[in-house]
Design a protein around this motif. Sequence first.
Motif, PDB file in Angstrom:
ATOM      1  N   LEU A  58       0.806  -1.206   0.000  1.00  0.00           N
ATOM      2  CA  LEU A  58       0.000   0.000   0.000  1.00  0.00           C
ATOM      3  C   LEU A  58       0.850   1.270   0.000  1.00  0.00           C
ATOM      4  CD1 LEU A  58      -2.833  -0.981   2.488  1.00  0.00           C
ATOM      5  CD2 LEU A  58      -3.128  -0.391   0.080  1.00  0.00           C
ATOM      6  N   LEU A  59       0.334   2.282  -0.685  1.00  0.00           N
ATOM      7  CA  LEU A  59       0.915   3.619  -0.700  1.00  0.00           C
ATOM      8  C   LEU A  59      -0.009   4.568   0.056  1.00  0.00           C
ATOM      9  CD1 LEU A  59       1.748   3.786  -4.514  1.00  0.00           C
ATOM     10  CD2 LEU A  59       3.296   3.076  -2.667  1.00  0.00           C
ATOM     11  N   LEU A  60       0.552   5.697   0.480  1.00  0.00           N
ATOM     12  CA  LEU A  60      -0.279   6.698   1.158  1.00  0.00           C
ATOM     13  C   LEU A  60      -1.453   7.126   0.266  1.00  0.00           C
ATOM     14  CD1 LEU A  60       2.407   9.033   2.797  1.00  0.00           C
ATOM     15  CD2 LEU A  60       0.831   7.487   3.982  1.00  0.00           C
ATOM     16  N   SER A  61      -1.179   7.222  -1.024  1.00  0.00           N
ATOM     17  CA  SER A  61      -2.193   7.681  -1.975  1.00  0.00           C
ATOM     18  C   SER A  61      -3.318   6.677  -2.188  1.00  0.00           C
ATOM     19  CB  SER A  61      -1.540   7.995  -3.334  1.00  0.00           C
ATOM     20  OG  SER A  61      -0.860   6.850  -3.810  1.00  0.00           O
ATOM     21  N   ASP A  62      -3.189   5.488  -1.621  1.00  0.00           N
ATOM     22  CA  ASP A  62      -4.268   4.492  -1.736  1.00  0.00           C
ATOM     23  C   ASP A  62      -5.388   4.748  -0.731  1.00  0.00           C
ATOM     24  OD1 ASP A  62      -1.808   1.954  -2.416  1.00  0.00           O
ATOM     25  OD2 ASP A  62      -3.110   3.013  -3.838  1.00  0.00           O
ATOM     26  N   SER A  63      -5.168   5.670   0.180  1.00  0.00           N
ATOM     27  CA  SER A  63      -6.230   5.986   1.154  1.00  0.00           C
ATOM     28  C   SER A  63      -7.469   6.491   0.433  1.00  0.00           C
ATOM     29  CB  SER A  63      -5.733   7.060   2.120  1.00  0.00           C
ATOM     30  OG  SER A  63      -4.688   6.577   2.920  1.00  0.00           O
ATOM     31  N   GLY A  64      -8.623   6.096   0.949  1.00  0.00           N
ATOM     32  CA  GLY A  64      -9.870   6.543   0.345  1.00  0.00           C
ATOM     33  C   GLY A  64     -11.021   5.645   0.742  1.00  0.00           C
ATOM     34  N   PHE A  65     -12.162   5.943   0.162  1.00  0.00           N
ATOM     35  CA  PHE A  65     -13.372   5.182   0.421  1.00  0.00           C
ATOM     36  C   PHE A  65     -13.624   4.296  -0.788  1.00  0.00           C
ATOM     37  CE2 PHE A  65     -16.936   4.151   2.810  1.00  0.00           C
ATOM     38  CZ  PHE A  65     -18.133   4.308   2.115  1.00  0.00           C
ATOM     39  N   TYR A  66     -13.609   2.987  -0.578  1.00  0.00           N
ATOM     40  CA  TYR A  66     -13.740   2.033  -1.670  1.00  0.00           C
ATOM     41  C   TYR A  66     -15.141   1.432  -1.669  1.00  0.00           C
ATOM     42  CZ  TYR A  66      -8.743   2.429  -2.347  1.00  0.00           C
ATOM     43  OH  TYR A  66      -7.489   2.919  -2.611  1.00  0.00           O
ATOM     44  N   LEU A  67     -15.738   1.477  -2.825  1.00  0.00           N
ATOM     45  CA  LEU A  67     -17.097   0.959  -2.977  1.00  0.00           C
ATOM     46  C   LEU A  67     -17.129  -0.159  -4.000  1.00  0.00           C
ATOM     47  CD1 LEU A  67     -18.968   4.364  -3.083  1.00  0.00           C
ATOM     48  CD2 LEU A  67     -19.537   2.542  -1.490  1.00  0.00           C
ATOM     49  N   CYS A  68     -17.720  -1.259  -3.599  1.00  0.00           N
ATOM     50  CA  CYS A  68     -17.999  -2.348  -4.528  1.00  0.00           C
ATOM     51  C   CYS A  68     -19.421  -2.154  -5.051  1.00  0.00           C
ATOM     52  CB  CYS A  68     -17.887  -3.677  -3.797  1.00  0.00           C
ATOM     53  SG  CYS A  68     -18.195  -5.127  -4.828  1.00  0.00           S
ATOM     54  N   ALA A  69     -19.665  -2.560  -6.264  1.00  0.00           N
ATOM     55  CA  ALA A  69     -21.008  -2.432  -6.831  1.00  0.00           C
ATOM     56  C   ALA A  69     -21.270  -3.578  -7.797  1.00  0.00           C
ATOM     57  CB  ALA A  69     -21.179  -1.090  -7.547  1.00  0.00           C
ATOM     58  N   TRP A  70     -22.546  -3.826  -8.039  1.00  0.00           N
ATOM     59  CA  TRP A  70     -22.903  -4.838  -9.022  1.00  0.00           C
ATOM     60  C   TRP A  70     -24.061  -4.331  -9.871  1.00  0.00           C
ATOM     61  CZ3 TRP A  70     -27.583  -7.464  -9.629  1.00  0.00           C
ATOM     62  CH2 TRP A  70     -28.529  -7.272  -8.623  1.00  0.00           C
ATOM     63  N   SER A  71     -24.213  -4.946 -11.033  1.00  0.00           N
ATOM     64  CA  SER A  71     -25.369  -4.673 -11.878  1.00  0.00           C
ATOM     65  C   SER A  71     -25.770  -5.974 -12.553  1.00  0.00           C
ATOM     66  CB  SER A  71     -25.051  -3.600 -12.923  1.00  0.00           C
ATOM     67  OG  SER A  71     -24.113  -4.079 -13.867  1.00  0.00           O
ATOM     68  N   HIS A  72     -27.027  -6.011 -12.971  1.00  0.00           N
ATOM     69  CA  HIS A  72     -27.462  -7.168 -13.738  1.00  0.00           C
ATOM     70  C   HIS A  72     -26.710  -7.197 -15.054  1.00  0.00           C
ATOM     71  CE1 HIS A  72     -30.765  -8.427 -11.159  1.00  0.00           C
ATOM     72  NE2 HIS A  72     -31.141  -7.171 -11.046  1.00  0.00           N
ATOM     73  N   LEU A  73     -26.427  -8.361 -15.538  1.00  0.00           N
ATOM     74  CA  LEU A  73     -25.757  -8.494 -16.832  1.00  0.00           C
ATOM     75  C   LEU A  73     -26.571  -7.768 -17.897  1.00  0.00           C
ATOM     76  CD1 LEU A  73     -23.344  -9.905 -18.205  1.00  0.00           C
ATOM     77  CD2 LEU A  73     -24.891 -11.780 -18.767  1.00  0.00           C
ATOM     78  N   GLY A  74     -25.927  -6.871 -18.599  1.00  0.00           N
ATOM     79  CA  GLY A  74     -26.604  -6.132 -19.653  1.00  0.00           C
ATOM     80  C   GLY A  74     -27.338  -4.887 -19.199  1.00  0.00           C
ATOM     81  N   ARG A  75     -27.306  -4.600 -17.894  1.00  0.00           N
ATOM     82  CA  ARG A  75     -28.005  -3.421 -17.371  1.00  0.00           C
ATOM     83  C   ARG A  75     -26.991  -2.438 -16.774  1.00  0.00           C
ATOM     84  NH1 ARG A  75     -33.357  -4.905 -16.069  1.00  0.00           N
ATOM     85  NH2 ARG A  75     -34.030  -6.438 -17.617  1.00  0.00           N
ATOM     86  N   GLU A  76     -27.372  -1.149 -16.775  1.00  0.00           N
ATOM     87  CA  GLU A  76     -26.435  -0.149 -16.263  1.00  0.00           C
ATOM     88  C   GLU A  76     -26.664   0.222 -14.805  1.00  0.00           C
ATOM     89  OE1 GLU A  76     -27.085   0.780 -20.678  1.00  0.00           O
ATOM     90  OE2 GLU A  76     -28.369   0.338 -18.962  1.00  0.00           O
ATOM     91  N   LYS A  77     -27.838  -0.034 -14.241  1.00  0.00           N
ATOM     92  CA  LYS A  77     -28.128   0.398 -12.883  1.00  0.00           C
ATOM     93  C   LYS A  77     -27.210  -0.309 -11.903  1.00  0.00           C
ATOM     94  CE  LYS A  77     -31.727   0.734  -9.355  1.00  0.00           C
ATOM     95  NZ  LYS A  77     -33.162   0.515  -9.032  1.00  0.00           N
ATOM     96  N   LEU A  78     -26.516   0.499 -11.097  1.00  0.00           N
ATOM     97  CA  LEU A  78     -25.572  -0.028 -10.123  1.00  0.00           C
ATOM     98  C   LEU A  78     -26.195  -0.114  -8.732  1.00  0.00           C
ATOM     99  CD1 LEU A  78     -22.263   1.874 -10.983  1.00  0.00           C
ATOM    100  CD2 LEU A  78     -22.895  -0.460 -11.601  1.00  0.00           C
ATOM    101  N   PHE A  79     -25.832  -1.174  -8.040  1.00  0.00           N
ATOM    102  CA  PHE A  79     -26.200  -1.344  -6.631  1.00  0.00           C
ATOM    103  C   PHE A  79     -24.894  -1.380  -5.849  1.00  0.00           C
ATOM    104  CE2 PHE A  79     -30.634  -2.283  -7.388  1.00  0.00           C
ATOM    105  CZ  PHE A  79     -30.640  -2.806  -8.674  1.00  0.00           C
ATOM    106  N   PHE A  80     -24.742  -0.414  -4.952  1.00  0.00           N
ATOM    107  CA  PHE A  80     -23.480  -0.264  -4.248  1.00  0.00           C
ATOM    108  C   PHE A  80     -23.465  -0.992  -2.916  1.00  0.00           C
ATOM    109  CE2 PHE A  80     -20.965   2.756  -6.648  1.00  0.00           C
ATOM    110  CZ  PHE A  80     -21.884   3.391  -7.446  1.00  0.00           C
ATOM    111  N   GLY A  81     -22.271  -1.436  -2.525  1.00  0.00           N
ATOM    112  CA  GLY A  81     -22.058  -1.938  -1.180  1.00  0.00           C
ATOM    113  C   GLY A  81     -21.926  -0.779  -0.217  1.00  0.00           C
TER     114      GLY A  81
END
Lengths: 112, 112
Positions: A81-104
Amino acid sequence: SQTIHQWPATLVQPVGSPLSLECTVEGTSNPNLYWYRQAAGRGLQLLFYSVGIGQISSEVPQNLSASRPQDRQFILSSKKLLLSDSGFYLCAWSHLGREKLFFGSGTQLSVL
Amino acid sequence: GENVEQHPSTLSVQEGDSAVIKCTYSDSASNYFPWYKQELGKRPQLIIDIRSNVGEKKDQRIAVTLNKTAKHFSLHITETQPEDSAVYFCAASIEGFQKLVFGTGTRLLVSP
Protein backbone atom coordinates in the motif's frame (compact mmCIF):
# COMPACT_ATOMS: atom_id res chain seq x y z
CA SER A 1 -33.89 -10.30 -3.28
CA GLN A 2 -30.33 -9.39 -4.09
CA THR A 3 -27.85 -8.18 -1.50
CA ILE A 4 -24.25 -7.06 -1.62
CA HIS A 5 -21.80 -7.50 1.22
CA GLN A 6 -18.54 -5.60 1.51
CA TRP A 7 -16.01 -5.80 4.29
CA PRO A 8 -14.34 -4.55 6.32
CA ALA A 9 -16.14 -1.25 6.93
CA THR A 10 -12.96 0.49 8.08
CA LEU A 11 -9.31 -0.41 7.76
CA VAL A 12 -6.12 1.26 8.92
CA GLN A 13 -2.98 -0.10 7.33
CA PRO A 14 0.70 0.95 7.37
CA VAL A 15 2.47 1.95 4.19
CA GLY A 16 3.94 -1.07 2.44
CA SER A 17 1.49 -3.57 3.90
CA PRO A 18 -0.78 -5.75 1.73
CA LEU A 19 -4.48 -5.20 1.18
CA SER A 20 -7.44 -7.44 0.56
CA LEU A 21 -11.01 -6.13 0.36
CA GLU A 22 -13.79 -8.56 -0.37
CA CYS A 23 -17.20 -8.15 -1.89
CA THR A 24 -19.89 -10.76 -2.43
CA VAL A 25 -23.31 -10.60 -4.05
CA GLU A 26 -26.23 -12.83 -3.15
CA GLY A 27 -29.48 -13.54 -4.89
CA THR A 28 -28.37 -13.19 -8.50
CA SER A 29 -26.08 -14.90 -10.97
CA ASN A 30 -23.65 -13.62 -13.59
CA PRO A 31 -23.59 -10.07 -12.24
CA ASN A 32 -21.28 -7.37 -13.50
CA LEU A 33 -18.99 -6.39 -10.63
CA TYR A 34 -17.20 -3.10 -10.02
CA TRP A 35 -14.72 -1.45 -7.69
CA TYR A 36 -14.94 2.32 -7.30
CA ARG A 37 -12.87 4.69 -5.18
CA GLN A 38 -14.41 7.82 -3.77
CA ALA A 39 -12.07 10.70 -2.97
CA ALA A 40 -12.91 14.25 -2.06
CA GLY A 41 -13.29 16.38 -5.17
CA ARG A 42 -12.89 13.44 -7.51
CA GLY A 43 -16.25 11.79 -7.32
CA LEU A 44 -16.57 8.08 -7.94
CA GLN A 45 -13.57 6.80 -9.85
CA LEU A 46 -13.96 3.43 -11.56
CA LEU A 47 -11.01 1.19 -10.75
CA PHE A 48 -11.97 -2.24 -12.07
CA TYR A 49 -14.94 -4.00 -13.55
CA SER A 50 -15.69 -7.60 -14.39
CA VAL A 51 -18.29 -9.19 -16.64
CA GLY A 52 -17.41 -12.77 -15.69
CA ILE A 53 -15.18 -15.09 -13.68
CA GLY A 54 -11.54 -14.31 -14.34
CA GLN A 55 -12.41 -11.36 -16.59
CA ILE A 56 -11.05 -8.12 -15.14
CA SER A 57 -10.78 -4.75 -16.84
CA SER A 58 -8.58 -2.11 -15.28
CA GLU A 59 -9.52 1.52 -15.76
CA VAL A 60 -6.74 3.35 -13.97
CA PRO A 61 -3.05 2.35 -13.79
CA GLN A 62 -2.28 2.02 -10.13
CA ASN A 63 -0.95 0.03 -7.25
CA LEU A 64 -4.09 -2.10 -7.01
CA SER A 65 -5.36 -5.28 -8.63
CA ALA A 66 -8.67 -7.11 -8.69
CA SER A 67 -9.71 -10.72 -8.99
CA ARG A 68 -12.96 -12.60 -9.43
CA PRO A 69 -12.39 -16.17 -8.26
CA GLN A 70 -16.12 -16.99 -8.15
CA ASP A 71 -19.17 -15.70 -9.99
CA ARG A 72 -20.36 -13.49 -7.14
CA GLN A 73 -17.07 -12.66 -5.44
CA PHE A 74 -14.87 -9.69 -6.23
CA ILE A 75 -11.61 -8.95 -4.44
CA LEU A 76 -9.50 -5.80 -4.45
CA SER A 77 -5.85 -6.30 -3.55
CA SER A 78 -2.50 -4.64 -3.21
CA LYS A 79 0.91 -6.11 -2.46
CA LYS A 80 2.25 -2.88 -0.97
CA LEU A 81 0.00 0.00 0.00
CA LEU A 82 0.92 3.62 -0.70
CA LEU A 83 -0.28 6.70 1.16
CA SER A 84 -2.19 7.68 -1.97
CA ASP A 85 -4.27 4.49 -1.74
CA SER A 86 -6.23 5.99 1.15
CA GLY A 87 -9.87 6.54 0.34
CA PHE A 88 -13.37 5.18 0.42
CA TYR A 89 -13.74 2.03 -1.67
CA LEU A 90 -17.10 0.96 -2.98
CA CYS A 91 -18.00 -2.35 -4.53
CA ALA A 92 -21.01 -2.43 -6.83
CA TRP A 93 -22.90 -4.84 -9.02
CA SER A 94 -25.37 -4.67 -11.88
CA HIS A 95 -27.46 -7.17 -13.74
CA LEU A 96 -25.76 -8.49 -16.83
CA GLY A 97 -26.60 -6.13 -19.65
CA ARG A 98 -28.00 -3.42 -17.37
CA GLU A 99 -26.44 -0.15 -16.26
CA LYS A 100 -28.13 0.40 -12.88
CA LEU A 101 -25.57 -0.03 -10.12
CA PHE A 102 -26.20 -1.34 -6.63
CA PHE A 103 -23.48 -0.26 -4.25
CA GLY A 104 -22.06 -1.94 -1.18
CA SER A 105 -21.66 -0.07 2.08
CA GLY A 106 -18.04 0.80 1.40
CA THR A 107 -14.66 0.46 3.09
CA GLN A 108 -12.85 3.48 4.51
CA LEU A 109 -9.16 2.74 4.03
CA SER A 110 -6.53 4.83 5.78
CA VAL A 111 -2.91 4.20 4.91
CA LEU A 112 -0.54 5.67 7.48
CA GLY B 1 -12.53 7.96 -22.91
CA GLU B 2 -15.58 9.60 -21.41
CA ASN B 3 -15.15 12.58 -19.11
CA VAL B 4 -17.99 13.97 -17.02
CA GLU B 5 -17.86 17.39 -15.39
CA GLN B 6 -20.34 18.43 -12.71
CA HIS B 7 -21.25 21.84 -11.27
CA PRO B 8 -21.57 23.25 -8.73
CA SER B 9 -19.51 21.34 -6.19
CA THR B 10 -21.67 22.69 -3.36
CA LEU B 11 -25.16 24.15 -3.38
CA SER B 12 -27.08 25.68 -0.48
CA VAL B 13 -30.79 26.44 -0.76
CA GLN B 14 -33.66 27.25 1.53
CA GLU B 15 -36.39 24.69 2.06
CA GLY B 16 -39.00 25.07 -0.66
CA ASP B 17 -36.59 26.51 -3.22
CA SER B 18 -35.54 24.70 -6.39
CA ALA B 19 -32.08 23.25 -6.95
CA VAL B 20 -30.35 22.62 -10.27
CA ILE B 21 -27.21 20.59 -10.81
CA LYS B 22 -25.53 20.51 -14.21
CA CYS B 23 -23.26 18.02 -15.93
CA THR B 24 -21.45 17.91 -19.23
CA TYR B 25 -19.99 14.89 -20.95
CA SER B 26 -17.38 14.49 -23.66
CA ASP B 27 -18.23 11.30 -25.57
CA SER B 28 -21.03 11.88 -28.07
CA ALA B 29 -21.64 8.11 -28.12
CA SER B 30 -22.87 8.15 -24.50
CA ASN B 31 -26.58 7.53 -24.33
CA TYR B 32 -27.42 6.68 -20.72
CA PHE B 33 -27.35 9.31 -17.96
CA PRO B 34 -28.22 8.37 -14.36
CA TRP B 35 -28.21 10.39 -11.18
CA TYR B 36 -27.22 8.91 -7.82
CA LYS B 37 -27.87 10.31 -4.36
CA GLN B 38 -25.55 9.60 -1.46
CA GLU B 39 -26.76 10.56 1.98
CA LEU B 40 -24.21 11.07 4.71
CA GLY B 41 -22.63 7.78 5.71
CA LYS B 42 -24.67 5.77 3.23
CA ARG B 43 -24.11 4.17 -0.15
CA PRO B 44 -25.02 5.93 -3.42
CA GLN B 45 -28.45 5.03 -4.78
CA LEU B 46 -30.03 5.63 -8.15
CA ILE B 47 -32.76 8.27 -8.06
CA ILE B 48 -33.50 8.90 -11.72
CA ASP B 49 -32.02 8.21 -15.13
CA ILE B 50 -32.57 9.24 -18.73
CA ARG B 51 -31.69 7.77 -22.09
CA SER B 52 -30.79 9.70 -25.17
CA ASN B 53 -34.07 9.06 -26.93
CA VAL B 54 -35.88 11.48 -24.61
CA GLY B 55 -35.20 15.07 -23.62
CA GLU B 56 -36.81 15.15 -20.19
CA LYS B 57 -37.99 12.77 -17.49
CA LYS B 58 -39.86 13.53 -14.28
CA ASP B 59 -40.49 11.65 -11.08
CA GLN B 60 -42.46 13.65 -8.55
CA ARG B 61 -40.20 16.50 -7.37
CA ILE B 62 -37.18 15.53 -9.42
CA ALA B 63 -36.61 15.86 -13.13
CA VAL B 64 -33.71 15.40 -15.50
CA THR B 65 -33.20 17.17 -18.82
CA LEU B 66 -30.82 16.19 -21.60
CA ASN B 67 -29.39 18.25 -24.44
CA LYS B 68 -27.47 15.85 -26.69
CA THR B 69 -26.38 18.56 -29.09
CA ALA B 70 -24.67 20.49 -26.30
CA LYS B 71 -23.73 17.29 -24.45
CA HIS B 72 -25.11 18.38 -21.13
CA PHE B 73 -27.78 17.18 -18.75
CA SER B 74 -29.23 18.58 -15.56
CA LEU B 75 -31.00 17.47 -12.40
CA HIS B 76 -33.84 19.64 -11.14
CA ILE B 77 -35.28 19.31 -7.66
CA THR B 78 -38.36 21.38 -6.86
CA GLU B 79 -39.81 22.22 -3.45
CA THR B 80 -36.65 21.06 -1.74
CA GLN B 81 -36.85 19.51 1.71
CA PRO B 82 -34.15 18.98 4.37
CA GLU B 83 -34.10 15.27 3.54
CA ASP B 84 -32.91 16.18 0.04
CA SER B 85 -29.59 17.17 1.63
CA ALA B 86 -26.97 14.78 0.22
CA VAL B 87 -24.24 14.44 -2.36
CA TYR B 88 -25.56 13.99 -5.88
CA PHE B 89 -23.57 12.33 -8.65
CA CYS B 90 -24.27 12.41 -12.35
CA ALA B 91 -22.88 9.75 -14.67
CA ALA B 92 -22.73 8.79 -18.32
CA SER B 93 -22.23 5.59 -20.20
CA ILE B 94 -22.61 3.98 -23.57
CA GLU B 95 -25.48 1.54 -23.53
CA GLY B 96 -24.23 -2.01 -23.66
CA PHE B 97 -20.80 -1.18 -22.34
CA GLN B 98 -22.09 -1.25 -18.75
CA LYS B 99 -19.41 1.10 -17.49
CA LEU B 100 -20.51 4.29 -15.76
CA VAL B 101 -18.26 7.35 -15.59
CA PHE B 102 -19.24 9.61 -12.72
CA GLY B 103 -19.00 13.33 -12.15
CA THR B 104 -17.25 14.77 -9.11
CA GLY B 105 -20.43 15.21 -7.10
CA THR B 106 -22.50 18.11 -5.74
CA ARG B 107 -23.10 18.55 -2.05
CA LEU B 108 -26.63 19.90 -1.64
CA LEU B 109 -27.63 21.46 1.66
CA VAL B 110 -31.27 22.34 2.23
CA SER B 111 -31.80 24.61 5.21
CA PRO B 112 -35.14 24.63 7.07
